[in-house]
Design an enzyme around this catalytic site. Structure first.
Site, mmCIF file in Angstrom:
data_model
loop_
_atom_site.group_PDB
_atom_site.id
_atom_site.type_symbol
_atom_site.label_atom_id
_atom_site.label_comp_id
_atom_site.label_asym_id
_atom_site.label_seq_id
_atom_site.Cartn_x
_atom_site.Cartn_y
_atom_site.Cartn_z
ATOM 1 C CE LYS A 157 -4.664 0.692 1.685
ATOM 2 N NZ LYS A 157 -5.307 0.714 0.433
HETATM 3 N N1 PMP Z 1 -6.134 -3.993 -3.590
HETATM 4 C C1 PMP Z 1 -5.789 -2.891 -3.401
HETATM 5 C C2 PMP Z 1 -4.873 -2.436 -4.500
HETATM 6 C C3 PMP Z 1 -6.280 -1.897 -2.426
HETATM 7 O O1 PMP Z 1 -5.902 -0.882 -2.566
HETATM 8 C C4 PMP Z 1 -7.174 -2.477 -1.547
HETATM 9 C C5 PMP Z 1 -7.985 -1.448 -0.649
HETATM 10 N N2 PMP Z 1 -7.035 -1.312 0.642
HETATM 11 C C6 PMP Z 1 -7.654 -3.973 -1.592
HETATM 12 C C7 PMP Z 1 -7.101 -4.625 -2.494
HETATM 13 C C8 PMP Z 1 -8.623 -4.438 -0.652
HETATM 14 O O2 PMP Z 1 -7.836 -4.555 0.864
HETATM 15 P P1 PMP Z 1 -8.543 -4.464 2.206
HETATM 16 O O3 PMP Z 1 -9.525 -5.406 2.029
HETATM 17 O O4 PMP Z 1 -7.326 -4.548 3.143
HETATM 18 O O5 PMP Z 1 -9.156 -2.951 2.042
#
Ligand code: PMP
Length: 315
Positions: A157
């Site tokens: 992230k």
């Molecule tokens: N993939 C990406 C590229 C994201 O930015 C996110 C959002 N955080 C997700 C998947 C989903 O992750 P999460 O369920 O932890 O929010």
């Protein structure tokens, strides 16, 4: 979007309008920042705001910070405490999105990660749905490719990596789609612009493994657990080919902001019956119960914000 009233900034909670950085800030110029996106859900009946899997989000943030050579004394628990303090100060009584951001704070010219000052900021704002069309989304395969772990790690992230997500999203929306799926360099299905992907094939739930340049989604982990435990559905984590997606019986995306989004068309091809399928429907309902603190079995995932009887914005 409603702006927050306060921010955790340079070690204290300040009015949001005072949480400002200079235009030369390293993280802003070079994308040398990592962030998280956490949700808190208001439960009217309980008169309570529940943070969902907040410790897991901060654990992931600190791992990403480590990849980016950031050094913090914080633990996931201490960051959770700061978030609780901020939310109590805001006194929100609605669904909330929390945005923690760790960034290289120096105002200098020079691309590097070492010998720089690392800061953390946290803000929280009212938030509702992220993908408007969450029961019958029409998606396409992006012409962009997903960043590889050896370019900018998708599991981190990292702010700079979100230029990739933004290209994917905007081109899809401008072409008339709700979202896009993106392929890895070797042509396997990775994820959406900010969501993980699940398909149902022959009754089995299939999602790309964590080595397919995906973010290791917390909603993904939640859905895997719920599908196994509550729906008794078999789950396989493995590489997925593009054409398997066209043939799938059901398709849905998961993410903290997106929650669970059913896909009913991909590149003008109907998925399954063309309506949100039974597994996605069941998971969507269950997810809402879990995140709002209505299922005691999963209370380990929810953190109540207001601990006293009276909800007060006072610190
Ligand atoms: N993939 C990406 C590229 C994201 O930015 C996110 C959002 N955080 C997700 C998947 C989903 O992750 P999460 O369920 O932890 O929010």
């Amino acid at each position: 979007m409603n702006l927050p009233n306060y921010a955790y900034f340079r070690g204290e909670i300040v009015p949001y309008c005072e949480a400002k950085v200079g235009v030369l800030t390293h993280g802003l110029n070079y994308g040398t920042a990592v962030f998280a996106g956490v949700r808190a859900y208001w439960n009217e009946e309980h008169e309570q705001l529940y943070l969902f899997r907040v410790v897991d989000h901060f654990q992931r943030l600190l791992h990403a910070a480590k990849i980016m050579c950031m050094d913090f004394d914080h633990s996931p628990e201490s960051l959770t405490e700061l978030t609780l303090k901020l939310l109590r100060k805001e006194g929100y009584r609605c669904d909330i999105y929390i945005r923690p951001l760790a960034y290289k704070a120096d105002e200098i010219v020079g691309v590097k990660l070492h010998d720089l000052v690392d800061e953390i900021t946290i803000t929280a704002m009212p938030f509702d749905i992220y993908v408007a069309n969450d029961t019958n989304a029409h998606v396409t395969f992006s012409s962009w490719r997903r960043l590889d772990d050896n370019m900018i790690p998708a599991r981190g992230k990292v702010s700079g990596a979100y230029a990739n997500s933004a290209l994917i999203k905007t081109d899809a929306v401008k072409a008339g789609f709700d979202e896009a799926l993106v392929l890895t360099q070797d042509g396997h299905v990775s994820e959406g612009s900010a969501m993980n992907i699940f398909m149902v094939r022959d009754g089995v739930l299939v999602t790309p493994t964590i080595t397919e340049n995906i973010l290791e989604g917390i909603t993904r982990r939640t859905v895997i657990d719920l599908a196994r435990q509550e729906l008794g559905v078999a789950i396989i984590e493995r590489p997925i080919d593009r054409t398997e997606i066209y043939m799938s019986e059901e398709l849905f995306m998961t993410g903290t902001a997106a929650q669970i989004v059913a896909i009913t068309q991909v590149d003008h091809r109907q998925i399954g019956t063309g309506k949100m399928g039974p597994i996605a429907t069941h998971l969507k309902e269950l997810y809402q119960q879990v995140v709002r603190g209505n299922l005691p079995k999963y209370s380990r995932w929810t953190t109540p914000v207001y601990t006293s009887e009276k909800i007060s914005a006072a610190d």
